[in-house]
Design an enzyme around this catalytic site. Structure first.
Site, short mmCIF file in Angstrom:
data_model
loop_
_atom_site.label_atom_id
_atom_site.label_comp_id
_atom_site.label_asym_id
_atom_site.label_seq_id
_atom_site.Cartn_x
_atom_site.Cartn_y
_atom_site.Cartn_z
N GLU A 1 0.85 -1.19 0.00
CA GLU A 1 0.00 0.00 0.00
C GLU A 1 0.87 1.23 0.00
O GLU A 1 1.73 1.41 0.87
CB GLU A 1 -0.87 0.03 1.25
CG GLU A 1 -1.98 -0.97 1.19
CD GLU A 1 -2.79 -0.91 2.46
OE1 GLU A 1 -3.35 0.15 2.77
OE2 GLU A 1 -2.82 -1.93 3.15
N ASP B 1 -5.88 8.55 10.58
CA ASP B 1 -4.54 8.10 10.94
C ASP B 1 -4.06 8.61 12.29
O ASP B 1 -4.32 9.73 12.69
CB ASP B 1 -3.55 8.54 9.85
CG ASP B 1 -3.72 7.72 8.59
OD1 ASP B 1 -3.66 6.47 8.71
OD2 ASP B 1 -3.95 8.29 7.52
#
Ligand SMILES: Cc1ncc(COP(=O)(O)O)c(C=O)c1O
Lengths: 255, 394
Positions: free
Chosen positions: A46, A57
């Site tokens: 990724e 995040d």
């Protein structure tokens, strides 16, 4: 056929994926990180597109994104980096970014660039299912791009089934109600959750992410699902050890 | 017919709005979406909301004909005195409403973001009132420049958590609140401070603030025999006080709506928060709106001397009002706002919040016709800005 789909046909256990932030630690590390992960047996990769406001995040990826942006990374540079390795690298690459980056870049232009780089799979955590169905499904189909949806312990069975129907590759099983970031052990509650999802007999592969940080957590979740994604732990490793020692990290997980 | 200025079933105003949230937040937002109207329209909620606004907040706030200001600018200028609310700004209208909704949903823990600290104080206040745990996220930079409000929040029993990511101001505090909500999906309620965020927040907050324009209509009718003014002026950070002041006039197209953004050191100085001029369509904090961003969609940090207007986007309703030209968007610089604040203080004896001073600052820029009736929403009082005012007083 989508290269991830093909991968999942040949391998449905212990799939190991690594997430890294493009442009981190150095602007031009993207290519060497991808090559090194491939050589060291990572099944798919990724590529994180650094964003100023990464809502889903935790501190580690926030930090790497900030460093990468300060290094001068942007989508055009990332696509250039990916085009450069296109013919050499066989490992499927997945782009992970935020919707606003795609909107601003131009949805069609973004898709065209993905095609040019051989990217067939994207993860946009803030693209909700409703918007996907109303607009992006058609657009992505035109370019042969498959979209990955996230599910969490709170996602209803009905919704998971709907997501499964819309999925061509894998469902991103978020390990706990939490943002990204390395955590400790896998709890009994989490195992119950993985077992519950597995028992649904979905057509899509199940890949767990958010909080998978080492061999123990990787091996544990792989008992219940098809594989796992390691992100923050890898970023932390890169920050202290640099790109040259990636084999130490991957060996630590895979051997 | 349903007004085109109301959200559609997917939470859109025209092309703006929606709920662009990670799946991690879906259950939280869905729960709210499914319940907010039911709760708000219930008799129980209405009764309690009205009671608290009256006896706790001190509503209705006066609509005051500012005589000397009117003389100076050649119009009938009315000030809607939101500065006289408990806690000193319009923000409390929203926090009273949302805390009741949170209680109806059975939530135990309240989180909020704050810029200037006004919304944080208003949230900490209602949490004290309702005996609920309160955590307020505030940019580290804002914590330093709004120290008195930080102290107030702590005294009220709230935990103030510094947002140390990104630019360490309001947008980052909002990011941190959203991240906290992701991690606490069941017991926690996110009490947003403006008409921003994923649907249903913009609509919910606009409805809660709409009491402002409801009162303006009734008070104008009583004072002038007409319930509609010619113009309504309000400042826009996220846009909640403006949404409240505009709300019951949205469909009266003969009422001019003027939204005033902060131009900082000048719209094109690179130090500005004039989103309607500098922004482009994008997604911020869960809704599609206009926001300040670079060519790759990275959010640009805005600047304004006033921490409450220092936000890179505007609520989706305002993006729509701007695009459809239903509202006129203007802006005022730091200096123009300061001058307007000093002027109001000297000729009317009212020290406005620096945010509200931006709304006053467009008065010299407008051409009024004879007997024009103008309502300026005085969204808050200036106590929190005294240090800035004193420092800049020449
Ligand atoms: C007095 C006052 N007015 C206006 C604002 C701006 O917010 P909004 O645009 O949501 O009304 C704030 C925000 O802190 C404020 O404190």
């Amino acid at each position: 056929m989508n290269s991830l789909k093909e991968l999942f046909k040949n391998k449905d256990k212990n799939l190991c994926s690594v997430f890294f932030t493009a442009g981190f630690p150095q602007l031009n590390d993207t290519v060497s990180i991808i090559k090194s992960l491939e050589v060291n047996g990572i099944d798919f990769i990724e590529v994180g597109l650094p964003y100023s406001d990464p809502l889903a995040d935790g501190p580690t990826i926030q930090h790497s994104s900030e460093v990468a942006l300060n290094n001068g990374i942007n989508l055009d540079i990332i696509f250039d980096q990916l085009i450069a390795v296109k013919d050499e690298v066989k490992t499927p690459l997945v782009l992970m970014g935020y919707l606003n980056q795609v909107l601003k870049y131009g949805e069609e232009r973004f898709c065209e660039q993905c095609v040019a780089c051989g990217i067939e799979t994207v993860i946009l955590p803030d693209l909700p299912m409703l918007e996907y169905e109303n607009h992006y499904k058609k657009l992505f189909a035109k370019y042969g791009i498959s979209n990955v949806f996230l599910i969490t312990p709170q996602t209803s069975e009905e919704r998971i089934r709907k997501i499964d129907a819309l999925t061509e590759t894998f469902i991103y099983v978020v390990a706990s109600a939490s943002i990204t970031g390395a955590k400790g052990e896998i709890s009994q509650d989490q195992i119950t959750y993985f077992e519950r999802i597995k028992a649904m007999n979905l057509k899509s592969a199940l890949i767990v992410g958010f909080g998978i940080s080492n061999k123990t957590t990787f091996d544990t979740v792989c008992k219940y699902v098809n594989g796992a994604i390691i992100g923050s732990a890898f970023i932390k490793f890169l920050e202290s050890n640099g790109v040259e020692k990636i084999d130490e990290f991957t060996d630590g997980i895979l051997k | 017919m349903k007004s085109k200025f109301q959200v559609d079933k997917n939470g859109y105003y025209g092309q703006f709005g929606g709920a662009f949230i990670p799946e991690l937040l879906y259950p939280n937002v869905k729960e709210l979406e499914d319940n907010y109207l039911k709760i708000m329209e219930s008799e129980e909620f209405q009764k309690e909301f009205k009671y608290l606004l009256k006896d706790y907040v001190g509503r209705p706030t006066p609509l005051y004909l500012a005589k000397r200001l009117s003389e100076k600018y050649g119009a009938h200028i009315y000030l809607k005195r939101e500065d006289l609310n408990h806690t000193g700004a319009h923000k409390v209208n929203n926090t009273i409403g949302q805390i009741l909704i949170a209680k109806h949903l059975g939530k135990k823990r309240i989180i909020a973001e704050t810029g200037a600290g006004q919304h944080g104080v208003a949230t900490a206040t209602v949490c004290a009132l309702m005996n609920l745990e309160c955590v307020v996220f505030m940019g580290e930079v804002d914590i330093k420049r709004q120290a008195p409000n930080v102290a107030r929040m702590k005294m009220l029993g709230a935990k103030v958590v510094p947002a140390i990511s990104g630019s360490k101001t309001l947008k980052d505090a909002t990011n941190e609140a959203i991240r906290d909500w992701i991690g606490n999906p069941e017991d926690t309620y996110y009490l947003i401070g403006s008409v921003v965020g994923p649907h249903p927040y913009p609509d919910m907050v606009a409805r809660l603030q709409s009491v402002i324009s409801k009162e303006i209509r009734a008070q104008l009718l009583e004072q002038t025999g007409q319930e509609k003014p010619d113009s309504v002026i309000a400042c826009v950070g996220g846009g909640s006080n403006a949404a409240g002041a505009f709300y019951h006039f949205l469909d009266d197209e003969d009422v001019e709506l003027i939204a005033v953004e902060a131009a900082g050191l000048g719209v094109y100085s690179g130090e500005s928060a004039a989103t309607s001029v500098l922004g482009e369509v994008g997604v911020l904090h869960g809704s599609k709106t206009i926001l300040m961003q670079d060519e790759y969609g990275q959010v640009i940090e805005p600047y304004s001397l006033s921490a409450g207007l220092d936000y890179p986007g505007i609520g989706p309703l305002h993006a729509f009002l701007n695009e459809s030209k239903r509202a006129v968007f203007m802006n005022a610089t730091d200096q123009e706002a300061l001058d307007a604040a000093y002027e109001l203080t000297r000729i009317e004896g009212i020290i406005p919040a620096l945010e509200s001073a931006h709304a006053l600052a467009v008065l010299p820029k407008l051409d009024f016709k004879k007997n024009q009736v103008v309502v300026v929403n005085l969204s808050g009082r200036g106590d929190k800005d005294l240090e800035t005012y004193i420092k800049n007083l020449k």
